[in-house]
Design a protein around this motif. Structure first.
Motif, PDB file in Angstrom:
ATOM      1  N   MET A 345       0.849  -1.069   0.068  1.00  0.00           N
ATOM      2  CA  MET A 345       0.175  -0.211  -0.013  1.00  0.00           C
ATOM      3  C   MET A 345       0.860   1.364   0.029  1.00  0.00           C
ATOM      4  N   ALA A 346       1.852   1.001   0.633  1.00  0.00           N
ATOM      5  CA  ALA A 346       2.675   2.388   0.624  1.00  0.00           C
ATOM      6  C   ALA A 346       3.388   2.586  -0.885  1.00  0.00           C
ATOM      7  N   VAL A 348       1.592   1.795  -3.546  1.00  0.00           N
ATOM      8  CA  VAL A 348       0.536   2.476  -4.148  1.00  0.00           C
ATOM      9  C   VAL A 348       0.291   4.026  -3.949  1.00  0.00           C
ATOM     10  N   GLN A 349       0.662   4.178  -2.625  1.00  0.00           N
ATOM     11  CA  GLN A 349       0.425   5.786  -2.311  1.00  0.00           C
ATOM     12  C   GLN A 349       1.656   6.543  -2.887  1.00  0.00           C
ATOM     13  N   ALA A 350       2.890   5.810  -3.024  1.00  0.00           N
ATOM     14  CA  ALA A 350       3.806   6.639  -3.781  1.00  0.00           C
ATOM     15  C   ALA A 350       3.578   6.297  -5.249  1.00  0.00           C
ATOM     16  N   ASN A 351       2.462   6.112  -5.824  1.00  0.00           N
ATOM     17  CA  ASN A 351       1.987   5.981  -7.173  1.00  0.00           C
ATOM     18  C   ASN A 351       2.995   5.146  -8.102  1.00  0.00           C
ATOM     19  N   LEU A 353       2.062   1.692  -8.792  1.00  0.00           N
ATOM     20  CA  LEU A 353       1.190   0.283  -8.685  1.00  0.00           C
ATOM     21  C   LEU A 353       1.911  -0.922  -9.232  1.00  0.00           C
TER      22      LEU A 353
END
Lengths: 502, 600
Positions: A345-346, A348-351, A353
């Motif tokens: 998820m981190a 993902v949050q850092a863009n 995917l």
């Protein structure tokens, strides 16, 4: 339980003193009062051994009288001889199967000793005496022990005031109501417990916890008040008080309580997690990081604390530090998968995917039945824009379905599944999962919105107006909650971590 | 009873995960706009297909050199300085060449020299002349949106301009001048309002253009908090101008044209006001459910966007949420600013594209023909871009290949932020998504010419063919800089067709007229609009790229209900169709070859 049995026996005794029980028994021949009165007097005077002897003599002369056998049973049980007491009651029931006194006596003994016959005896008794509060109380406890809270609650409701003198039964009643999500009713019942036992701190804490579940934080604060104000509260009480204060909007008191709890119990992981949560809610991530770091110093082997700190680092976009903490959590406890989930998820949050998916899929290879990881895989694939019909989409769908099968209460997985189903035109499945997601979390705006969309798509519009109102109301509520949370930020100063208004 | 502590971890991770995968509010964005934030989807490999459109910014050479003043260029204290304004391509003098109208704002400390709206007359040689003063359009204020329409059906396009303050209606006198007729038209407000988007629309189909105006918020500089004063005045922990959240919302207005040069406010009667306020921005009027009556869509900032469906009886019902165009795909509010309108998938239904804030995708909404919309952003691969705050937009065929592309402009609302957070620059490049023809798009940056990658803080943009060479050019508002005029120089052999419609029984501007063209096996629909993009107005001549096809069949549905068919219209021309009269001679383009028509 002895208390419970004694109470039951006392009631039986009262019945004995009434002629009703006696009149129920159809004797072969009338028993002279001269034979009965000595037995009942002895019981009344608690001369149980004498009563046993007198009753034994009487049944020799009148072996077909169920009343005498029941009296013998009472005498034996009162004298502590449950085995023979039960036999006596059973003998009475052989003679007269619906003999109330014998049914109750046998049921109480079976209940007391944990015998397997208690449930059926109570059922028979309640068929004959549907309003028997004692029988209902015992049946309620039995059902509770079997895990049948719905059945237990039904019996407890019919037990009336008798439960007030039975704290364990009352407690079971309250727990069942909580499990049945009848929290307002559970609060009422716990109030009865606390009223009967105002000094019992554990019961007060339980009441406060239920009040929080019922979203009545101010009442929870009031419940805990005597324990905080006058006495020396323990860490558990302070922790609960902190939650109550926070939910009632008094963040300064929440933080203060939590700080005190930590000082009292510095090796309690949960307290640091609570603090991290409050920091997160109030966007005071660095303060949370600092406090959790104190916890890690105390508890260097706590995977949860590394995870929590990592989550806070992500909020500050410190992805490297977050990654380090997630790695450490994994190192400390390789069996848990949350650290990998967090890493994903981190990413993902850092863009990123692609990296997120890689991370999750790597862990899934060794933990293929982790519902949370499966849900994440489905969600990331969906966010990548997997189109219906493509292999990615099918993988997403399979993952989401498997996550739901493994953990039906994982609302987020149901949400993703609903989305995928909607995209691929499987509208009924989408509706089903939206509804389930809303059962799990009635405030799930996404599930509610999606349900509206799919109902509109399928032409089933009857519910839509009410659902729209509900969605509007949830949005207002969420906005209010966000405003309330934003009233305070935690800052570090002389009064460390004291919250202040921004 | 102890609550499990896994709850925080999974809750936090849930929140983290939810935000990371695009749902629920993320506390990393505690600023005044909607807290919806998503992550960009990965980009696919480039298709490698050539893109035949090539854009060059010729504004300076064309004479568009006056900067568009709008607030402090380096630091905004109030939101009024940030939202900017629109622009228009329209033919004010009916010579067949698109003129340019660019709005302007002012500054809090007072208007600097040269701050005014500007009208530029097309000299037909690639240059423009500033005729603002001569036209009587000099005005200084916080202008926001412009919509164009012939409200008095005299054959001359009029202008309505929204302002923070007092909106203005300018009647085109037909002689190169305009007159401010706001008061006599009954459009003078009695309070200060923040007019935002607007559209002329014949909502009751009586042949006269009515007027819908959205309002952004209620703003009083004496009462608005200062940057940093509360959570609605910070972004990523940095003090910024407040709003829109936390500020009172705007309420929108509908004015019915009385047919005599005046309007009546029917907002209450029409059911517009009964809807609770929202931060209204761009307005589009189009028949989205294809029932013959125009509907009204309002992009809203940080509140659900609004879709007013026409009840055919003078009233509207608002159905944005249920029809899938009010919120994000996961039911969250977004910062809706601009609206692109077009038929991206060539199914004969009008789709919508809405622009949003940074760290959110813009939204592409597919219409099923009955005004039920599906968010296809990610499926269409539009979700690859989330870096910018986006404004003006269009679904327009820029390379004439027959598949409408998507173009939009962007720019920060926090000009001072880049000093502390360089990853959020004030000026951004333009964004072009070319349509791959299979329901997906790919982002082009350098492939479409140098003007795309140039960075500005832009707001409105308009699409039109200012040089009448058969392709679409782009006019862009740049805050505190001159506008950009992107001339399109198409290579290759793709064909095109332009359609200019003139109403007779319908409103003269033909706003609301619908054209469906069949070319080869494809079909595409467009409607004549009064406003779209961000507060802006496109060339009212409907431009269709035809790809390799050399002819097209055209079906026109006029607002009056009349339908006309034109068969085998030859490509590469402008045709002018007058309601019930068929094709009439045009100005500015070479006359077309023979065609067939029929009238139903």
């Amino acid at each position: 339980m002895t208390q419970r049995l004694n109470l039951a026996l006392a009631l039986v005794l009262m019945v004995l003193l009434c002629s009703a029980a006696r009149s129920q028994a159809p004797p072969d021949a009338p028993i002279p009062s001269a034979r009965l009165e000595p037995i009942t007097s002895a019981l009344h005077a608690q001369r149980f051994d004498q009563a046993v002897q007198l009753a034994a003599e009487a049944v020799k002369d009148f072996p077909r009288d169920p009343y005498l056998w029941a009296l013998r049973g009472v005498a034996l049980a009162s004298a502590g001889n449950f085995k023979d007491g039960l036999s006596s009651f059973q003998q009475a029931l052989k003679i007269s199967p619906n003999y109330i006194m014998a049914l109750r006596g046998a049921a109480e003994i079976e209940f007391q000793v944990g015998g397997s016959g208690a449930a059926s005896l109570l059922d028979r008794l309640l068929r004959l005496r549907p309003d028997d509060t004692v029988a209902h109380a015992m049946a309620g406890v039995l059902r509770y022990r079997q895990g049948d809270c719905r059945g237990a609650a039904r019996h407890f409701e019919k037990s009336g005031a008798i439960l007030d003198s039975q704290p364990a039964a009352l407690h079971a009643f309250a727990i069942c109501l909580t499990r049945l999500k009848q929290v307002d009713r559970a609060v009422e019942v716990f109030h009865r417990i606390v009223s009967a036992n105002p000094e019992n701190q554990q019961e007060r804490r339980l009441l406060a916890a239920i009040q929080l579940i019922a979203h009545k934080p101010k009442e929870a604060v009031a419940t805990l008040g005597p324990m905080i104000g006058d006495g020396v509260p323990n860490a558990e009480t302070l922790e609960l008080a902190s939650s109550a204060f926070e939910e009632s909007g008094d963040t300064p008191s929440a933080v203060s309580s939590l700080r005190k709890a930590i000082l009292l119990d510095p090796t309690n992981v949960n307290l640091y997690l609570d603090f991290a949560h409050i920091s997160y809610l109030h966007q005071s991530h660095q303060v949370g990081i600092d406090v959790v770091s104190e916890g890690i110093a105390q508890l260097p082997s706590s995977a949860s604390l590394y995870l929590a700190r990592g989550v806070l680092h992500v909020q500050l976009a410190d992805y490297e530090k977050a990654e380090a903490d997630f790695e450490k959590a994994h190192e400390v406890d390789p069996n848990q998968s949350l650290s990998v989930a967090a890493q994903g998820m981190a990413a993902v949050q850092a863009n990123d995917l692609d990296r997120a998916l890689e991370t999750i899929q790597a862990k899934l290879a060794s933990k293929p039945n982790d519902a949370y990881l499966l849900y994440l895989q489905a969600d990331i694939l969906s966010q990548r824009g997997a189109a219906p019909g493509t292999p990615e989409f099918q993988t997403a769908m399979r993952s989401a379905r498997r996550a739901v099968a493994l953990q039906p209460t994982l609302g987020e997985a149901r949400g993703v599944l609903a989305k995928l189903a909607l995209l691929s035109g499987q509208n009924q499945e989408a509706i089903e999962h939206c509804r389930k997601a809303l059962e799990i979390n009635p405030k799930d705006q996404t599930a509610l919105y999606r349900l509206i969309q799919v109902l509109q798509k399928t032409g089933s519009k009857r519910e839509i107006p009410n659902l729209l109102k509900r969605l509007a109301s949830l949005r207002e509520q969420a906005a209010t909650e966000e405003r309330d949370r934003s009233r305070y930020k935690l800052i570090e100063g002389d009064d460390s971590s004291a919250p202040a208004k921004p | 009873m102890r609550l499990t502590r896994r709850s925080f971890v999974s809750l936090s991770l849930g929140s983290l995960g939810l935000s990371a995968t695009g749902r629920a509010s993320r506390l990393l964005l505690p600023q005044g706009v909607a807290t919806h934030a998503v992550n960009a989807q990965p980009k696919s490999a480039p298709s490698g297909r050539p893109f035949n459109a090539h854009f060059t910014d010729i504004a300076a050479a064309a004479g568009l050199t006056a900067p568009i003043i709008y607030g402090n260029p380096t630091n905004n204290d109030y939101i009024i300085e940030a939202t900017g304004c629109g622009c228009a391509f329209f033919d004010y003098d009916n010579d067949g060449w698109m003129d340019i109208f660019v709005l302007s704002g002012t500054r809090l400390e007072g208007a600097p020299e040269g701050a005014t709206n500007r009208l530029y007359k097309n000299n037909r040689d690639g240059t423009f002349a500033d005729v603002t003063e001569k036209a009587g359009l000099h005005d200084v204020g916080w202008a926001c949106g412009v919509c164009v329409g012939d409200y008095n059906n005299d054959g001359n396009e009029d202008l309505f301009i929204t302002y923070y303050g007092q909106n203005k209606l300018y009647r085109n006198n037909g002689d190169g001048t305009f007159t401010n007729v706001t008061k006599e038209a009954g459009l003078l407000g009695d309070t200060t309002r923040w007019g935002a988007g607007c559209t002329f629309v014949d909502y009751n189909r009586d042949g006269h253009l009515d007027l819908f105006v959205s309002n952004y918020l209620q703003f009083d500089v004496k009462r608005v908090p200062k940057p940093g004063e509360n959570v609605n005045c910070t972004w990523k922990g940095i003090p910024v101008e407040c709003g829109p959240r936390g500020l009172p919302r705007g309420v929108h207005s509908l004015y019915r044209n009385n047919g005599n040069g005046t309007f009546t406010d029917v907002s209450v009667a029409a059911g517009i006001v009964s809807h609770r306020g929202s931060y209204g921005m761009t307005v589009v009027a189009a028949d989205l459910d294809e029932d013959g009556w125009p509907d009204i869509y309002v992009a809203c900032d940080s509140t659900p966007s609004l879709l007013f469906m026409n009840n055919h009886d003078g009233t509207f019902r608002e159905e944005g949420v249920v029809r899938g165009v009010a919120l994000s795909e996961d039911g969250q509010e977004q910062a809706g600013m601009g609206i692109g309108v077009g038929d991206y998938d060539l199914d004969g239904h009008i789709d919508l594209f809405k622009t949003h804030f940074a760290e959110d995708t813009n939204g592409l909404y597919h219409n099923d023909g009955k005004a039920n919309f599906e968010d296809v952003t990610r499926i269409a691969k539009i979700g690859v871009e989330t870096r910018f705050i986006c404004w003006g937009a269009g679904i327009v065929d820029l390379d004439n290949d027959g598949h409408p592309d998507i173009f939009y402009v962007s720019g920060s609302v926090y000009p001072s932020l880049e000093k502390r957070l360089p990853q959020y620059p004030n000026k951004n490049p333009r964004t072009l998504f070319r349509n791959l023809g299979n329901g997906t798009f790919e982002e082009l940056i350098t492939e479409a010419g140098p003007a795309i990658a140039e960075t500005h803080s832009s707001r409105g943009c308009a699409f039109g063919d200012f040089d009448n060479d058969g392709d679409l050019d782009i006019l862009i508002v740049n805050l505190n800089e001159p506008p950009s005029l992107l001339r399109n120089d198409i290579k290759g052999t793709h064909h095109w067709l332009k359609l200019k419609l003139i109403g007779t029984k319908s409103n003269r501007s033909a706003i609301g007229a619908r054209a469906v063209i069949h070319y080869g096996k494809k079909v595409q629909v467009q409607e004549v609009l009064s406003q779209s993009s961000y507060y802006s107005v496109n060339d009212s001549r409907l431009h269709f790229g035809l790809g390799p096809e050399k002819t097209a069949d055209i079906s026109i549905r006029w607002p009056s209900g009349l339908k006309e068919e034109l068969k085998a219209v030859v490509a590469d021309q402008l045709i002018v169709v007058k309601e019930a009269s068929g094709i009439i001679p045009s100005q500015g383009f070479v006359e077309g070859v023979t065609q067939k028509r029929s009238i139903r």
